[in-house]
Design a protein around this motif. Structure first.
Motif, PDB file in Angstrom:
ATOM      1  N   VAL A 247     -53.702  63.845  17.606  1.00  0.00           N
ATOM      2  CA  VAL A 247     -55.020  63.698  18.226  1.00  0.00           C
ATOM      3  C   VAL A 247     -55.946  62.906  17.313  1.00  0.00           C
ATOM      4  O   VAL A 247     -56.663  61.995  17.762  1.00  0.00           O
ATOM      5  N   GLU A 248     -55.917  63.212  16.021  1.00  0.00           N
ATOM      6  CA  GLU A 248     -56.730  62.473  15.064  1.00  0.00           C
ATOM      7  C   GLU A 248     -56.306  61.006  14.998  1.00  0.00           C
ATOM      8  O   GLU A 248     -57.139  60.105  14.878  1.00  0.00           O
ATOM      9  N   GLY A 249     -55.003  60.757  15.068  1.00  0.00           N
ATOM     10  CA  GLY A 249     -54.499  59.394  15.021  1.00  0.00           C
ATOM     11  C   GLY A 249     -54.936  58.562  16.209  1.00  0.00           C
ATOM     12  O   GLY A 249     -55.282  57.385  16.074  1.00  0.00           O
TER      13      GLY A 249
ATOM     14  N   VAL B 190     -54.455  54.491   9.678  1.00  0.00           N
ATOM     15  CA  VAL B 190     -54.526  53.881  11.011  1.00  0.00           C
ATOM     16  C   VAL B 190     -55.717  52.935  11.082  1.00  0.00           C
ATOM     17  O   VAL B 190     -55.599  51.783  11.525  1.00  0.00           O
ATOM     18  N   THR B 191     -56.880  53.409  10.639  1.00  0.00           N
ATOM     19  CA  THR B 191     -58.066  52.559  10.695  1.00  0.00           C
ATOM     20  C   THR B 191     -57.953  51.389   9.718  1.00  0.00           C
ATOM     21  O   THR B 191     -58.428  50.283  10.012  1.00  0.00           O
ATOM     22  N   ALA B 192     -57.308  51.615   8.571  1.00  0.00           N
ATOM     23  CA  ALA B 192     -57.154  50.529   7.598  1.00  0.00           C
ATOM     24  C   ALA B 192     -56.248  49.421   8.132  1.00  0.00           C
ATOM     25  O   ALA B 192     -56.540  48.227   7.965  1.00  0.00           O
ATOM     26  N   ILE B 193     -55.157  49.798   8.773  1.00  0.00           N
ATOM     27  CA  ILE B 193     -54.254  48.793   9.350  1.00  0.00           C
ATOM     28  C   ILE B 193     -54.953  48.035  10.470  1.00  0.00           C
ATOM     29  O   ILE B 193     -54.867  46.803  10.573  1.00  0.00           O
ATOM     30  N   ARG B 194     -55.676  48.750  11.305  1.00  0.00           N
ATOM     31  CA  ARG B 194     -56.403  48.090  12.399  1.00  0.00           C
ATOM     32  C   ARG B 194     -57.466  47.142  11.863  1.00  0.00           C
ATOM     33  O   ARG B 194     -57.688  46.062  12.419  1.00  0.00           O
ATOM     34  N   ALA B 195     -58.133  47.541  10.778  1.00  0.00           N
ATOM     35  CA  ALA B 195     -59.172  46.686  10.212  1.00  0.00           C
ATOM     36  C   ALA B 195     -58.602  45.368   9.729  1.00  0.00           C
ATOM     37  O   ALA B 195     -59.270  44.314   9.811  1.00  0.00           O
ATOM     38  N   LEU B 196     -57.362  45.387   9.243  1.00  0.00           N
ATOM     39  CA  LEU B 196     -56.743  44.175   8.692  1.00  0.00           C
ATOM     40  C   LEU B 196     -55.977  43.368   9.730  1.00  0.00           C
ATOM     41  O   LEU B 196     -55.845  42.147   9.588  1.00  0.00           O
ATOM     42  N   THR B 197     -55.455  44.025  10.762  1.00  0.00           N
ATOM     43  CA  THR B 197     -54.585  43.320  11.712  1.00  0.00           C
ATOM     44  C   THR B 197     -55.149  43.270  13.127  1.00  0.00           C
ATOM     45  O   THR B 197     -54.566  42.600  13.991  1.00  0.00           O
ATOM     46  N   GLY B 198     -56.252  43.959  13.392  1.00  0.00           N
ATOM     47  CA  GLY B 198     -56.814  43.967  14.738  1.00  0.00           C
ATOM     48  C   GLY B 198     -55.841  44.576  15.723  1.00  0.00           C
ATOM     49  O   GLY B 198     -55.283  45.644  15.492  1.00  0.00           O
ATOM     50  N   ASP B 199     -55.623  43.868  16.831  1.00  0.00           N
ATOM     51  CA  ASP B 199     -54.686  44.327  17.849  1.00  0.00           C
ATOM     52  C   ASP B 199     -53.307  43.688  17.692  1.00  0.00           C
ATOM     53  O   ASP B 199     -52.480  43.776  18.591  1.00  0.00           O
ATOM     54  N   ARG B 200     -53.072  43.053  16.553  1.00  0.00           N
ATOM     55  CA  ARG B 200     -51.788  42.365  16.336  1.00  0.00           C
ATOM     56  C   ARG B 200     -50.602  43.336  16.375  1.00  0.00           C
ATOM     57  O   ARG B 200     -49.529  42.996  16.867  1.00  0.00           O
ATOM     58  N   LEU B 201     -50.785  44.543  15.843  1.00  0.00           N
ATOM     59  CA  LEU B 201     -49.710  45.529  15.776  1.00  0.00           C
ATOM     60  C   LEU B 201     -50.083  46.784  16.554  1.00  0.00           C
ATOM     61  O   LEU B 201     -51.228  47.239  16.501  1.00  0.00           O
ATOM     62  N   ALA B 202     -49.109  47.339  17.254  1.00  0.00           N
ATOM     63  CA  ALA B 202     -49.284  48.645  17.885  1.00  0.00           C
ATOM     64  C   ALA B 202     -49.022  49.708  16.824  1.00  0.00           C
ATOM     65  O   ALA B 202     -47.990  49.679  16.157  1.00  0.00           O
ATOM     66  N   ILE B 203     -49.955  50.639  16.665  1.00  0.00           N
ATOM     67  CA  ILE B 203     -49.815  51.657  15.635  1.00  0.00           C
ATOM     68  C   ILE B 203     -49.410  52.975  16.288  1.00  0.00           C
ATOM     69  O   ILE B 203     -50.065  53.450  17.227  1.00  0.00           O
ATOM     70  N   PHE B 204     -48.323  53.545  15.784  1.00  0.00           N
ATOM     71  CA  PHE B 204     -47.812  54.823  16.258  1.00  0.00           C
ATOM     72  C   PHE B 204     -48.029  55.887  15.182  1.00  0.00           C
ATOM     73  O   PHE B 204     -47.832  55.621  13.997  1.00  0.00           O
ATOM     74  N   VAL B 205     -48.404  57.077  15.613  1.00  0.00           N
ATOM     75  CA  VAL B 205     -48.465  58.221  14.713  1.00  0.00           C
ATOM     76  C   VAL B 205     -47.050  58.766  14.560  1.00  0.00           C
ATOM     77  O   VAL B 205     -46.327  58.927  15.545  1.00  0.00           O
TER      78      VAL B 205
END
Length: 306
Positions: A194-196, A172-187
């Motif tokens: 909770v960790e996600g 989750v953190t790796a995708i956010r680091a590369l894409t910022g807020d471009r993509l919504a990340i779902f667990v």
């Protein structure tokens, strides 16, 4: 299409002859909506899509869209043996009322990145619907890495979200680091929600929500709002059930919980078979324990309408 909140990976109900039970599916979808779910995801792994015919898949989307749309969106999972079939399915569910797609890698064939990118690209180009990429290397053997997800996000504007089911919250953190807020990340695994959220996820494609929607929505909201004590209390109670979502017989287990709660049937289509013996006894015991020790912070889901 709002990519956020708790979206059930809906189970597909079958009648005594193992035909799709559309009447129950419609009631179930409305009940999930009325208990706070933000959207419906149909035809996924938990929906036993691999055992459904093409026409059955379309009819399930029509039933769920007719039950809850336009109040909340319906997302159709796109899975097939071939890219051509996946494209045809994406086009058909778009006409049937889906507002979004969840794209899986092809069944059986575990291709390299060039092949998997071409598969995803063909589906994205087939409709104008926004889409979620489903990354589940544990189940499908194909791993969309954060760098590959970044590449897809740069090239395909209709890719809007990722369902991350690698079981590694660091993704989750790796995708956010590369894409910022471009993509919504779902667990995509229940026992990491909770960790996600702490890592930056904004949604949950949930399994046990099929039997416990209000409790699932409360847990998601507590975690999102930083209400840590309430989240911890509810999570600790819920975890024995949430862990059912992470094992090979997760479909049988979650449907068994639905049956124990009076919210559906444990029927599954072969090659799956219903639980029996020690497995069934363990599932019943886990449900009974949860039912007997529901924490005060948990809100009970309303009754399923007849």
């Amino acid at each position: 299409m709002q990519w956020k909140g708790v979206m059930p990976a809906m189970t597909t109900a079958f009648d005594a002859e193992l035909k799709v039970d559309h009447a129950f599916i419609g009631r179930h979808a409305r009940w999930l909506r009325d208990n706070g779910c933000a959207g419906m995801v149909c035809l996924g792994s938990l929906g036993e899509a691999a055992t459904l015919t093409f026409d059955e898949k379309i009819s399930v989307i029509q039933t769920v869209a007719g039950a809850v749309s336009p109040q909340i969106p319906v997302v159709a999972a796109i899975s097939a043996l071939s890219t051509a079939e996946a494209v045809a399915l994406a086009q058909s569910v778009s006409r049937a009322g889906a507002q979004g797609l969840m794209i899986l890698p092809p069944y059986v064939y575990q291709g390299d990145w060039r092949e998997m990118k071409a598969h995803v690209a063909a589906i994205l180009a087939a409709t104008e619907l926004p889409a979620m990429l489903y990354n589940n290397p544990v189940a499908y053997g194909t791993d969309f890495t954060p760098e590959q997800i970044q590449e897809l996000a740069r090239e395909f504007p209709s890719l809007a979200a990722v369902k991350e089911s690698s079981t590694d919250v660091r993704r989750v953190t790796a995708i956010r680091a590369l894409t910022g807020d471009r993509l919504a990340i779902f667990v995509g695994v229940d026992d990491a929600i909770v960790e996600g959220i702490d890592a930056g996820a904004v949604g949950w494609i949930a399994g046990l929500v099929n039997a416990f929607p209000r409790e699932s929505v409360d847990l998601f909201n507590f975690a999102t709002e930083g209400r840590k004590q309430e989240a911890f209390e509810l999570y600790r109670w819920f975890l024995p059930l949430l862990r059912m979502d992470t094992v090979p017989k997760f479909v049988q287990l979650i449907k068994q919980v639905q049956q124990e709660a009076g919210l559906g049937s444990a029927r599954v289509r072969p090659p799956r078979l219903q639980l029996e013996g020690p497995e069934l006894a363990a599932a019943k015991a886990d449900y009974a324990q949860a039912a007997a020790h529901r924490p005060a912070v948990a809100k009970r889901s309303t009754a399923l309408p007849r």
